[in-house]
Design a protein around this motif. Sequence first.
Motif, PDB file in Angstrom:
ATOM      1  N   VAL A  66       1.974   9.019 -29.512  1.00 34.70           N
ATOM      2  CA  VAL A  66       1.800   8.237 -30.703  1.00 34.70           C
ATOM      3  C   VAL A  66       3.062   8.780 -32.467  1.00 34.70           C
ATOM      4  CG1 VAL A  66      -0.859   7.912 -30.085  1.00 34.70           C
ATOM      5  CG2 VAL A  66      -0.524   9.960 -30.780  1.00 34.70           C
ATOM      6  N   GLY A  67       3.546   9.767 -31.731  1.00 32.95           N
ATOM      7  CA  GLY A  67       5.013  10.593 -32.647  1.00 32.95           C
ATOM      8  C   GLY A  67       4.172  11.766 -32.610  1.00 32.95           C
ATOM      9  N   LYS A  68       4.711  12.140 -33.751  1.00 29.24           N
ATOM     10  CA  LYS A  68       4.895  14.617 -33.530  1.00 29.24           C
ATOM     11  C   LYS A  68       3.535  15.078 -34.337  1.00 29.24           C
ATOM     12  CE  LYS A  68       9.823  13.978 -32.865  1.00 29.24           C
ATOM     13  NZ  LYS A  68      11.618  13.956 -33.974  1.00 29.24           N
ATOM     14  N   THR A  69       3.582  14.657 -35.523  1.00 22.84           N
ATOM     15  CA  THR A  69       2.676  14.766 -36.180  1.00 22.84           C
ATOM     16  C   THR A  69       0.682  14.318 -36.638  1.00 22.84           C
ATOM     17  OG1 THR A  69       2.994  13.476 -38.013  1.00 22.84           O
ATOM     18  CG2 THR A  69       4.853  15.633 -38.119  1.00 22.84           C
ATOM     19  N   PRO A  70       0.228  14.989 -36.934  1.00 21.26           N
ATOM     20  CA  PRO A  70      -1.344  14.557 -38.065  1.00 21.26           C
ATOM     21  C   PRO A  70      -1.194  13.258 -38.671  1.00 21.26           C
ATOM     22  CG  PRO A  70      -1.461  17.588 -37.749  1.00 21.26           C
ATOM     23  CD  PRO A  70       0.153  17.177 -37.580  1.00 21.26           C
ATOM     24  N   GLU A  71      -0.044  13.452 -39.428  1.00 23.47           N
ATOM     25  CA  GLU A  71       0.010  12.757 -39.989  1.00 23.47           C
ATOM     26  C   GLU A  71       0.299  10.883 -39.367  1.00 23.47           C
ATOM     27  OE1 GLU A  71       1.629  15.018 -40.875  1.00 23.47           O
ATOM     28  OE2 GLU A  71       0.331  16.172 -42.707  1.00 23.47           O
ATOM     29  N   ASP A  72       1.374  11.288 -38.107  1.00 28.01           N
ATOM     30  CA  ASP A  72       1.952  10.349 -37.653  1.00 28.01           C
ATOM     31  C   ASP A  72       0.570  10.168 -36.253  1.00 28.01           C
ATOM     32  OD1 ASP A  72       4.124  10.368 -37.986  1.00 28.01           O
ATOM     33  OD2 ASP A  72       4.985  11.841 -36.170  1.00 28.01           O
ATOM     34  N   PHE A  73      -0.390  10.875 -36.035  1.00 26.31           N
ATOM     35  CA  PHE A  73      -1.396  10.008 -35.213  1.00 26.31           C
ATOM     36  C   PHE A  73      -2.581   9.650 -36.384  1.00 26.31           C
ATOM     37  CE2 PHE A  73      -3.257  12.274 -31.334  1.00 26.31           C
ATOM     38  CZ  PHE A  73      -3.670  10.896 -31.452  1.00 26.31           C
ATOM     39  N   ALA A  74      -2.128  10.066 -37.393  1.00 25.00           N
ATOM     40  CA  ALA A  74      -3.825   9.298 -38.766  1.00 25.00           C
ATOM     41  C   ALA A  74      -3.081   7.742 -38.811  1.00 25.00           C
ATOM     42  CB  ALA A  74      -3.599   9.982 -39.691  1.00 25.00           C
ATOM     43  N   HIS A  75      -1.531   7.401 -39.157  1.00 29.93           N
ATOM     44  CA  HIS A  75      -1.237   6.253 -39.410  1.00 29.93           C
ATOM     45  C   HIS A  75      -1.467   5.425 -38.234  1.00 29.93           C
ATOM     46  CE1 HIS A  75       1.483   3.549 -41.121  1.00 29.93           C
ATOM     47  NE2 HIS A  75       2.378   3.685 -40.132  1.00 29.93           N
ATOM     48  N   VAL A  76      -1.521   5.677 -36.894  1.00 29.11           N
ATOM     49  CA  VAL A  76      -1.480   4.307 -36.024  1.00 29.11           C
ATOM     50  C   VAL A  76      -2.919   5.197 -35.235  1.00 29.11           C
ATOM     51  CG1 VAL A  76       0.693   4.850 -35.389  1.00 29.11           C
ATOM     52  CG2 VAL A  76      -0.437   5.746 -34.263  1.00 29.11           C
ATOM     53  N   LEU A  77      -3.971   5.718 -35.072  1.00 27.14           N
ATOM     54  CA  LEU A  77      -4.855   6.537 -34.511  1.00 27.14           C
ATOM     55  C   LEU A  77      -5.896   5.120 -34.275  1.00 27.14           C
ATOM     56  CD1 LEU A  77      -7.140   7.865 -32.773  1.00 27.14           C
ATOM     57  CD2 LEU A  77      -8.082   8.552 -34.802  1.00 27.14           C
ATOM     58  N   PHE A  78      -6.424   3.907 -35.644  1.00 28.93           N
ATOM     59  CA  PHE A  78      -6.983   3.221 -35.178  1.00 28.93           C
ATOM     60  C   PHE A  78      -6.151   1.712 -34.638  1.00 28.93           C
ATOM     61  CE2 PHE A  78      -9.281   4.373 -39.346  1.00 28.93           C
ATOM     62  CZ  PHE A  78     -10.503   5.255 -38.250  1.00 28.93           C
ATOM     63  N   ASP A  79      -5.014   1.710 -34.481  1.00 29.88           N
ATOM     64  CA  ASP A  79      -4.957   0.734 -33.928  1.00 29.88           C
ATOM     65  C   ASP A  79      -4.556   0.462 -32.533  1.00 29.88           C
ATOM     66  OD1 ASP A  79      -2.751  -1.526 -34.117  1.00 29.88           O
ATOM     67  OD2 ASP A  79      -0.868  -0.297 -34.255  1.00 29.88           O
ATOM     68  N   GLU A  80      -4.342   1.352 -32.464  1.00 29.82           N
ATOM     69  CA  GLU A  80      -4.336   2.404 -31.105  1.00 29.82           C
ATOM     70  C   GLU A  80      -5.563   1.587 -29.898  1.00 29.82           C
ATOM     71  OE1 GLU A  80      -1.877   2.202 -29.347  1.00 29.82           O
ATOM     72  OE2 GLU A  80      -0.333   2.754 -30.551  1.00 29.82           O
ATOM     73  N   LEU A  81      -6.900   2.846 -31.274  1.00 28.22           N
ATOM     74  CA  LEU A  81      -7.705   2.071 -30.495  1.00 28.22           C
ATOM     75  C   LEU A  81      -8.344   0.733 -30.036  1.00 28.22           C
ATOM     76  CD1 LEU A  81     -10.049   5.129 -32.147  1.00 28.22           C
ATOM     77  CD2 LEU A  81      -9.003   5.178 -30.132  1.00 28.22           C
ATOM     78  N   ARG A  82      -7.783  -0.445 -31.404  1.00 24.40           N
ATOM     79  CA  ARG A  82      -8.393  -1.292 -30.974  1.00 24.40           C
ATOM     80  C   ARG A  82      -7.578  -1.849 -30.170  1.00 24.40           C
ATOM     81  NH1 ARG A  82     -10.794  -4.599 -35.278  1.00 24.40           N
ATOM     82  NH2 ARG A  82     -12.184  -3.555 -36.344  1.00 24.40           N
ATOM     83  N   ARG A  83      -6.225  -1.126 -29.464  1.00 21.39           N
ATOM     84  CA  ARG A  83      -4.815  -2.143 -29.039  1.00 21.39           C
ATOM     85  C   ARG A  83      -5.876  -1.943 -27.955  1.00 21.39           C
ATOM     86  NH1 ARG A  83       0.273  -3.173 -30.360  1.00 21.39           N
ATOM     87  NH2 ARG A  83      -0.389  -1.536 -32.311  1.00 21.39           N
ATOM     88  N   ALA A  84      -6.019  -0.711 -27.450  1.00 22.87           N
ATOM     89  CA  ALA A  84      -7.162  -0.328 -26.311  1.00 22.87           C
ATOM     90  C   ALA A  84      -7.437  -0.993 -26.003  1.00 22.87           C
ATOM     91  CB  ALA A  84      -7.642   1.053 -26.137  1.00 22.87           C
ATOM     92  N   ASP A  85      -8.629  -2.015 -26.374  1.00 23.44           N
ATOM     93  CA  ASP A  85      -9.342  -3.352 -26.252  1.00 23.44           C
ATOM     94  C   ASP A  85      -9.007  -4.733 -25.750  1.00 23.44           C
ATOM     95  OD1 ASP A  85     -11.682  -1.569 -26.552  1.00 23.44           O
ATOM     96  OD2 ASP A  85     -12.288  -1.900 -28.223  1.00 23.44           O
ATOM     97  N   GLU A  86      -7.727  -3.976 -26.602  1.00 25.95           N
ATOM     98  CA  GLU A  86      -7.594  -5.691 -26.526  1.00 25.95           C
ATOM     99  C   GLU A  86      -6.275  -5.969 -25.146  1.00 25.95           C
ATOM    100  OE1 GLU A  86      -3.710  -7.176 -28.583  1.00 25.95           O
ATOM    101  OE2 GLU A  86      -5.599  -6.788 -30.346  1.00 25.95           O
ATOM    102  N   LYS A 118      -7.842  -4.307 -22.478  1.00 26.78           N
ATOM    103  CA  LYS A 118      -8.967  -4.221 -21.359  1.00 26.78           C
ATOM    104  C   LYS A 118      -8.757  -2.187 -21.038  1.00 26.78           C
ATOM    105  CE  LYS A 118      -9.985  -8.864 -20.862  1.00 26.78           C
ATOM    106  NZ  LYS A 118      -9.434  -9.085 -22.180  1.00 26.78           N
ATOM    107  N   TYR A 119      -8.180  -1.365 -21.431  1.00 26.97           N
ATOM    108  CA  TYR A 119      -8.494  -0.418 -20.987  1.00 26.97           C
ATOM    109  C   TYR A 119     -10.203   0.047 -20.835  1.00 26.97           C
ATOM    110  CZ  TYR A 119      -3.925   1.002 -21.338  1.00 26.97           C
ATOM    111  OH  TYR A 119      -2.425   1.113 -20.477  1.00 26.97           O
ATOM    112  N   ASP A 120     -10.352   0.518 -20.414  1.00 30.03           N
ATOM    113  CA  ASP A 120     -11.817   1.458 -19.822  1.00 30.03           C
ATOM    114  C   ASP A 120     -12.071   2.504 -20.438  1.00 30.03           C
ATOM    115  OD1 ASP A 120     -12.727  -1.146 -17.786  1.00 30.03           O
ATOM    116  OD2 ASP A 120     -11.297  -0.117 -16.854  1.00 30.03           O
ATOM    117  N   ALA A 121     -10.690   3.351 -20.582  1.00 30.09           N
ATOM    118  CA  ALA A 121     -11.330   5.028 -21.046  1.00 30.09           C
ATOM    119  C   ALA A 121      -9.522   4.850 -22.160  1.00 30.09           C
ATOM    120  CB  ALA A 121     -11.372   5.409 -19.854  1.00 30.09           C
ATOM    121  N   VAL A 122      -9.770   6.221 -22.841  1.00 24.01           N
ATOM    122  CA  VAL A 122      -8.415   6.030 -23.958  1.00 24.01           C
ATOM    123  C   VAL A 122      -8.837   7.808 -23.686  1.00 24.01           C
ATOM    124  CG1 VAL A 122      -7.197   6.512 -25.464  1.00 24.01           C
ATOM    125  CG2 VAL A 122      -8.689   4.324 -24.861  1.00 24.01           C
ATOM    126  N   ILE A 123      -7.510   8.796 -23.225  1.00 28.29           N
ATOM    127  CA  ILE A 123      -7.991  10.083 -23.725  1.00 28.29           C
ATOM    128  C   ILE A 123      -7.215  10.128 -24.573  1.00 28.29           C
ATOM    129  CG2 ILE A 123      -7.211  12.217 -22.523  1.00 28.29           C
ATOM    130  CD1 ILE A 123      -7.442  10.705 -20.409  1.00 28.29           C
TER     131      ILE A 123
END
Length: 348
Positions: free
Chosen positions: A291-311, A313-318
């Motif tokens: 997801v990137g290198k820094t906490p800023e990178d993580f912040a930038h994509v976190l919600f997008d990745e969580l929504r994408r995980a549903d799309e 059809k992931y059962d779990a995300v670590i």
Amino acid sequence: MQTCIYDLKTQYEKGMDEAARAIQEGELVAMPTETVYGLAADAQNACAVEQIFLAKGRPQDNPLIVHIDRIEELDKIAFANKLAEKLAKAFWPGPLTLVVKKRPGMIPDVVTCGMDTVAVRLPKSAYARELIARSGRYIAAPSANISGRPSPTRASHVMEDFLGKIPIILDGGECEVGLESTVVAVYGDKPVILRPGGITEDMIKEVAGEVEISPAVLGGLKEGQRAASPGMKYKHYSPKAEIVIADGSTRRAIANATGILYDKYSKNSKVLILCSADMAEFYDSMNYKVVGKTPEDFAHVLFDELRRADEEKYDAVILEAVKPVGMGLAVMNRALRSAGFKVVKGDE
Ligand code: AMP
Ligand code: MG
């Protein structure tokens, strides 16, 4: 209801005009800001604000942030003390929300849930400020997601939750920060961070001299404990997939925790690891995404990745834990809530 979507790159004038008119007429508009997309209504129109709560399924005791387009408006809505003025001058426009004492008669109770304080923000997004200016209203806006879901950082996320349910979505592209604003209570003599965000503890300390972090930021609230900010009470930011956090005191320990979790889930489920670039070497044969290198990178994509995980059809995300300082505090605050505080440590 038909939802009109305006791309602000190509339909700026029409989009802004229609959106401003909708706000004036008491309707809801999804607007981009630099933090996340907001579900906007005229803050002084109680009926319009009620629609926000209904559309989101938001608990009635979780107040909304009032957005303004000029710093001078703060004093019209609230009694801003020296501390509030100092922080506003330093960080507005920007991802900082100030909780201040309300001036009577200005902002209806439905916005503040009957409290004598009001949360105010002057956003940096030129789109958000233009909508406030063009409508000539103060704009109450929580994140434009169904209550409990990850906040929207793209117009497509808003569509997932509100297509056919609100009249207008303004598409301003991807949000710059990706996490909601820092919320700071400033009506006492010391600022208290109620929700961490893009304006960090250190930044506030530099201006105010001191700052406290509410214990609820990294912990859940205990039974019967009163929330300083009502939003702290609820499970939040949750996709359908089960989220769990891998933590540890060293990189290897975090990788161990991730490995243990991956083995456990991958037996019967589809699992994804979201990790930082320097950890990828540990996850060779596993299904991971950097997801990137820094906490800023993580912040930038976190919600997008969580929504994408549903799309997908992931059962779990670590999620890998990040150090809870600076923007890392904001990331962990959201990660913990989306995981319902499920954390596994690799070095126990
Ligand atoms: P959101 O709805 O995602 O935009 O978040 C708004 C945040 O601001 C929530 O955590 C609210 O609880 C918080 N908030 C709004 N008004 C107040 C207030 N008067 N006092 C404390 N927190 C507030
Ligand atoms: Mg929200």
